[in-house]
Design an enzyme around this catalytic site. Structure first.
Site, PDB file in Angstrom:
ATOM      1  N   THR A 281     -11.987   7.057 -13.201  1.00 34.03           N
ATOM      2  CA  THR A 281     -10.875   6.505 -12.375  1.00 34.03           C
ATOM      3  C   THR A 281     -11.533   5.009 -11.560  1.00 34.03           C
ATOM      4  O   THR A 281     -10.593   4.494 -11.034  1.00 34.03           O
ATOM      5  CB  THR A 281     -10.914   7.566 -11.043  1.00 34.03           C
ATOM      6  OG1 THR A 281      -9.474   7.254 -10.577  1.00 34.03           O
ATOM      7  CG2 THR A 281     -11.835   7.493 -10.062  1.00 34.03           C
TER       8      THR A 281
ATOM      9  N   GLU B 138       0.665  -1.263   0.174  1.00 33.33           N
ATOM     10  CA  GLU B 138       0.016   0.066  -0.085  1.00 33.33           C
ATOM     11  C   GLU B 138       0.783   1.274  -0.088  1.00 33.33           C
ATOM     12  O   GLU B 138       0.458   2.150  -0.835  1.00 33.33           O
ATOM     13  CB  GLU B 138      -0.840   0.008   1.375  1.00 33.33           C
ATOM     14  CG  GLU B 138      -1.874   1.068   1.494  1.00 33.33           C
ATOM     15  CD  GLU B 138      -2.983   1.379   0.463  1.00 33.33           C
ATOM     16  OE1 GLU B 138      -3.792   2.520   0.478  1.00 33.33           O
ATOM     17  OE2 GLU B 138      -3.139   0.312  -0.253  1.00 33.33           O
TER      18      GLU B 138
END
Length: 431
Positions: A384, A255
């Site tokens: 997106t 992440e």
């Protein structure tokens, strides 16, 4: 389902379900994200309406219903991601013949583009919805900023608007990023972006999975503008982000990650890196500080654009490796799950499966191996959340005739430009 040619009973089941959703009242006592609801619900409904040749007007009606509810956000709600609405809301205006939707979203985009910032073209991450001013001085390509820059480029391509402000602001942001935010790691010369915090006047040598969309975005924009400088940097960023995948024990990226560059190793991370982190860095040119993976798409999104634009088969190989890793480490009792530690093959799983696993990760992987003429990036613009919208034939050029020429990459940033209270004029930036 339309994209993977499953437009049969399953698609009709989805249409029937979606058109029965009651948007008249929230089903939660919590607040509703205008951004998330826009990119997922509104984007998904409108894209399905388009891809099915507008055969199901109930999809458009549901898109209108949810947008009508969200439109109240412009008179008081806190919109953290106000710059990532325009593709969906302008598409809704196109089909409903009501331009109010586009005007609302475009007004937000224009306001953000006009704000002063430590770097020309790069709005700070925070925004006050009451007065529209920027809040703080944090500049980043990561979460909280990412898709605003994405839509600055994609909106003019989707609509072929004559207004150059969107592309000019995007290109100015790229120039500022090349000057100030690009870094090479001291191990491996991997190219990454960093962030900047004006409150303490420090560059933080961190990046994230979310930020890794930037390589694909820069590559697509560089191709659109016929700018080899942007494309070269884009390919470097794509390789840097892929390095975070191929360097871990699972073959999946973290992440968040940090690195050391020639101008230091400040990250602002607390607690600071361990000896094990630093040892990892000496081998791979980065170290993960947020070690989990929650099924994010950005690295493979950029990989998809790299394959479609360059035709280099190494991007096919990378996609295949990612699939192998996903099949090995992510299967759960039902569906697929994230993992707590990407560098531990025996890592515990995260009991959650995000919708973007289907909407983005699997879709980008499918299209990577599909015929490039299917959902061509010359004919479709992805929002997106990776919902494609049909685009018109491209223009000869985008932006003004006096957009910013870009310098070669320099590791060390120059002196910070002064913050101006005036709207940024790309042609006035000292080069």
């Amino acid at each position: 389902m339309m994209i993977v040619e499953m437009a049969g009973e399953l698609f009709m089941e989805a249409v029937n379900f979606a058109t029965q959703i009651d948007f008249s009242e929230s089903k939660t006592d919590d607040t509703v994200s205008v951004f998330e609801t826009t990119i997922r619900y509104l984007g998904g409904l409108l894209s399905a309406y388009e891809l099915s040749d507008q055969k199901y007007p109930a999809l458009l009606q549901k898109a209108k219903e949810v947008a009508d509810k969200m439109s109240h956000a412009w008179i008081g709600s806190n919109i953290a991601e106000a710059g990532t609405l325009i593709l969906e809301w302008s598409t809704l205006s196109k089909y409903t013949k009501n331009d109010t939707y586009r005007q609302l979203a475009e007004g937000s985009l224009r306001q953000i583009a006009s704000l002063p910032s430590p770097f020309p073209g790069m709005a700070v991450q925070g925004i006050n919805p009451v007065g529209g001013q920027g809040v703080g001085g944090y500049v980043s390509w990561g979460g909280g900023s990412d898709s605003y820059f994405e839509y600055l480029l994609k909106y003019p391509r989707l609509t072929n608007t004559d207004d150059p402000v969107f592309v000019d602001t995007w290109k100015t942001a790229i120039d500022s990023s090349i000057r100030h935010l690009l870094r090479k790691s001291t191990v491996g010369d991997h190219l990454y972006t960093c962030t900047y915090d004006a409150a303490i006047d420090k560059f933080r040598h961190i990046s994230s999975h979310l930020a890794c969309f930037h390589g694909g975005n820069w590559l697509y924009g560089g191709k659109l503008l016929n700018n080899q400088t942007i494309m070269d940097h884009a390919l470097g960023l794509i390789d840097g982000c892929w390095n975070t995948y191929e360097s871990t024990e699972t073959g999946i990226g973290p992440e968040g990650f940090a690195y050391v560059s020639s101008d230091g190793n400040y990250t602002g991370i607390n607690p600071p890196p361990t000896e094990a982190d630093l040892q990892f860095y000496t081998q791979h040119g980065f170290y993960p500080y947020a070690r989990y993976y929650i099924l994010r798409p950005e690295v493979l999104e950029s990989n998809f654009y790299a394959w479609r634009i360059t035709g280099n088969t190494k991007y096919l190989d990378r996609a295949a490796k990612a699939i192998e890793s996903f099949q090995k480490y992510l299967p759960a009792a039902v569906g697929f799950a994230g993992i707590e530690d990407i560098n531990d093959p025996a890592s515990d799983k995260i009991d959650d499966m995000e919708s973007f696993w289907f909407a983005e990760v699997l879709k980008y992987l499918y299209l990577t191996f599909d015929d490039p003429k299917h959902i061509s990036i010359d004919e479709y613009i992805f929002n997106t959340e990776a919902h494609p919208f049909k685009a018109p034939r491209g223009r000869a050029f985008y932006g003004s005739n006096a957009t910013v020429p870009l310098r070669p990459f320099k590791v060390r940033p120059g002196p910070l430009p002064e913050v101006s209270s005036n709207r940024f004029n790309p042609s006035s930036i000292p080069l």
